[in-house]
Design a protein around this motif. Structure first.
Motif, short mmCIF file in Angstrom:
data_model
loop_
_atom_site.label_atom_id
_atom_site.label_comp_id
_atom_site.label_asym_id
_atom_site.label_seq_id
_atom_site.Cartn_x
_atom_site.Cartn_y
_atom_site.Cartn_z
N ASN A 66 0.82 -1.22 0.00
CA ASN A 66 0.00 0.00 0.00
C ASN A 66 0.85 1.27 0.00
O ASN A 66 0.34 2.35 0.26
CB ASN A 66 -0.98 0.01 1.18
CG ASN A 66 -0.28 0.03 2.53
OD1 ASN A 66 0.94 0.02 2.62
ND2 ASN A 66 -1.07 0.05 3.59
N ALA A 67 2.13 1.14 -0.32
CA ALA A 67 3.02 2.32 -0.32
C ALA A 67 3.11 2.96 -1.70
O ALA A 67 2.96 4.17 -1.83
CB ALA A 67 4.41 1.93 0.18
N ASP A 68 3.34 2.18 -2.72
CA ASP A 68 3.56 2.71 -4.07
C ASP A 68 2.38 2.33 -4.96
O ASP A 68 2.18 1.17 -5.28
CB ASP A 68 4.86 2.14 -4.65
CG ASP A 68 5.22 2.72 -6.00
OD1 ASP A 68 4.40 3.46 -6.59
OD2 ASP A 68 6.33 2.43 -6.47
N GLY A 124 2.32 -6.64 7.58
CA GLY A 124 3.66 -6.13 7.39
C GLY A 124 3.62 -4.62 7.17
O GLY A 124 2.57 -4.03 6.93
N THR A 125 4.78 -4.00 7.22
CA THR A 125 4.90 -2.54 7.14
C THR A 125 4.19 -1.96 5.93
O THR A 125 3.51 -0.93 6.04
CB THR A 125 6.40 -2.15 7.09
OG1 THR A 125 7.03 -2.66 8.26
CG2 THR A 125 6.57 -0.64 7.03
N TRP A 126 4.29 -2.57 4.79
CA TRP A 126 3.73 -2.00 3.55
C TRP A 126 2.50 -2.76 3.07
O TRP A 126 2.10 -2.61 1.93
CB TRP A 126 4.79 -1.97 2.45
CG TRP A 126 6.04 -1.31 2.89
CD1 TRP A 126 7.28 -1.88 3.03
CD2 TRP A 126 6.19 0.07 3.26
NE1 TRP A 126 8.17 -0.95 3.47
CE2 TRP A 126 7.54 0.26 3.63
CE3 TRP A 126 5.33 1.15 3.34
CZ2 TRP A 126 8.04 1.48 4.05
CZ3 TRP A 126 5.82 2.36 3.76
CH2 TRP A 126 7.16 2.52 4.11
N GLN A 127 1.89 -3.58 3.91
CA GLN A 127 0.74 -4.37 3.48
C GLN A 127 -0.57 -3.67 3.77
O GLN A 127 -0.74 -3.02 4.81
CB GLN A 127 0.72 -5.74 4.17
CG GLN A 127 1.79 -6.68 3.68
CD GLN A 127 1.70 -8.02 4.37
OE1 GLN A 127 1.53 -8.11 5.57
NE2 GLN A 127 1.83 -9.07 3.58
N GLY A 128 -1.51 -3.80 2.83
CA GLY A 128 -2.85 -3.29 3.00
C GLY A 128 -3.86 -4.29 2.46
O GLY A 128 -3.54 -5.11 1.59
#
Length: 150
Positions: A66-68, A124-128
């Motif tokens: 979910n970051a990029d 995780g940090t970047w998971q959505g």
């Protein structure tokens, strides 16, 4: 193998269910991480497993970065290659985007499970969490949330 930690052993197990209506804007990703996290907070449970279920056959669920936003754009392009809209499908009564939507749902997920640790989704940090709309026009999609834990 790493260290195994037992959490919530011997505690009373509870279950909580809810429904989430997601309005999509047509083909693409709609993030529901915040809504799922809110459901977990309101449940009062601290350890367990959240099951997320999409009640549709031309929309699906995915756990993705979910970051990029380029990742989601590339994933849509990949689905276009795997289930193109311009094929002569037998099933076409609901429009040319329907059968590719069914195929894309089969390739992705209708159900996701996410552990709950210390009152939070163990993402995780970047998971959505996302609802993936495979149809061209906007829809209202119903998502069922079910949490089991203590």
């Amino acid at each position: 193998m790493g260290r195994v930690e037992v959490i919530a052993a011997g505690e009373v197990t509870k279950q909580v269910s809810g429904r989430l209506t997601v309005r999509t804007r047509g083909q693409g990703f709609t993030e529901i991480t915040a809504e799922a996290a809110s459901f977990v907070r309101e449940s009062g449970l601290h350890h367990g497993l959240l099951t997320v279920f999409c009640r549709h056959t031309s929309a699906s669920l995915t756990l993705q970065e979910n970051a990029d936003p380029d990742v989601r754009q590339d994933l849509l392009a990949a689905l276009d290659r795997l289930a193109p809209r311009d094929q002569p499908y037998v099933h076409h009564a609901e429009g040319p985007d329907d059968m590719p939507g069914h195929i894309r749902t089969m390739l992705t997920d209708a159900v996701l499970s996410v552990p709950l640790v210390e009152g939070r989704l163990a993402l995780g940090t970047w998971q959505g969490l996302y609802v993936v709309e495979h149809r061209d026009r906007p829809h209202r999609r119903e998502i069922v949330l079910h949490l089991v834990g203590a």
